[in-house]
Enzyme design. Sequence first.
Site, PDB file in Angstrom:
ATOM      1  N   ASP A 117      19.830  47.892  48.948  1.00  0.00           N
ATOM      2  CA  ASP A 117      20.289  48.333  50.271  1.00  0.00           C
ATOM      3  C   ASP A 117      20.144  49.845  50.479  1.00  0.00           C
ATOM      4  O   ASP A 117      20.107  50.313  51.616  1.00  0.00           O
ATOM      5  CB  ASP A 117      21.767  47.968  50.446  1.00  0.00           C
ATOM      6  CG  ASP A 117      22.640  48.617  49.372  1.00  0.00           C
ATOM      7  OD1 ASP A 117      22.196  48.686  48.199  1.00  0.00           O
ATOM      8  OD2 ASP A 117      23.751  49.059  49.694  1.00  0.00           O
ATOM      9  N   THR A 144      25.534  53.885  42.574  1.00  0.00           N
ATOM     10  CA  THR A 144      24.645  54.568  43.498  1.00  0.00           C
ATOM     11  C   THR A 144      25.411  55.798  43.889  1.00  0.00           C
ATOM     12  O   THR A 144      26.635  55.761  43.926  1.00  0.00           O
ATOM     13  CB  THR A 144      24.431  53.686  44.748  1.00  0.00           C
ATOM     14  OG1 THR A 144      23.650  52.557  44.376  1.00  0.00           O
ATOM     15  CG2 THR A 144      23.717  54.405  45.874  1.00  0.00           C
TER      16      THR A 144
END
Length: 323
Positions: A216, A185
């Site tokens: 998340d 990410t």
Amino acid sequence: MTLDYAICGTRNSNIGLPTGLKILREGGNALDAVEESIKLIENNPYDITVGFNGFPNLLGIVELDASIMEGSTRNAGAVAAVKNFRHPISIARKVMEISPHVMLVGEGAERFAKALGYQEEDIIDELGIQNYHNIMDGKSLEMPIEAQELVRELFMRFDVHLKEVMENYSIKEWYRKLSFDKHGTTNVIALDNESNLAVGVSTSGIAMKFPGRVGDSPIFGAGIYCSDKAGSACTGTGELAIRLSTTRLVVDRVHRNIAIDKATEMGILELKQLKEQGVLHIISMDKSGQCAAFTNKDGLYHYYADSSMEDPEKRQSVFLKIQ
Ligand code: ASP
């Protein structure tokens, strides 16, 4: 020494951070530095976990998650499971700035983006498709081929029994392994010369995720959080950061006068509260421009630059072994 501005990021953020640094150097604001840095990372076809050519889901479709948060106001915007748009970070910023909401998902987020004039396009090319097939053919992962096929069938035909497949083939276990190997990410945190902090996150999530799975990265308090005192973001097995409210707790510790290093380290130590493990990498910055990065996976790194530096430098993140 007092710093005028600073920027840090994980993963291939070195592609975007020089642009973010230039924006800050020229007096631009933290939100612009974050968005523009991340757009360059989303554009990179060789970064296979963010934006264009991000890891597809189980059905071969790229679904992207992104979020952005401003510390001084705690304004926030996110999108999740968005298909066919190259810059989810920009859509997330528009959610924050012009919509009455904080998060839009799937078709709703896509309609919003279209209404704003963002262009729909194919966001996977030959390289990304090859990458998907390598995983499906078992070249890069060890999940039994028949299990992969069964799970995929499930989403295509709805006539296999999910519970049976999940148990017989230890699918949960396989996904845990997958998120340890195939993850990534981009997180960018910026502090501008007006002392504003902002954080942005963008990802395609873990490879081969179930369609509709949200990690998340777009969840405030889990993979991203920012106040006027600190910003924090995560990479890794998103399910862990969601269950632990990782970034909100890091920022909260800074508000209780715990130094940014300690506050971030404690985020990794909290993994001990969970039985199942995965990988977690947390990067944080406080309002003095101090950056901290801790992880439970050896060898991870981040980039950092501030007003005393010409270019971002690569730094090792602190590895903590969690049993
Ligand atoms: N944290 C991201 C997610 O769970 C993926 C990653 O960083 O690898 O979606």
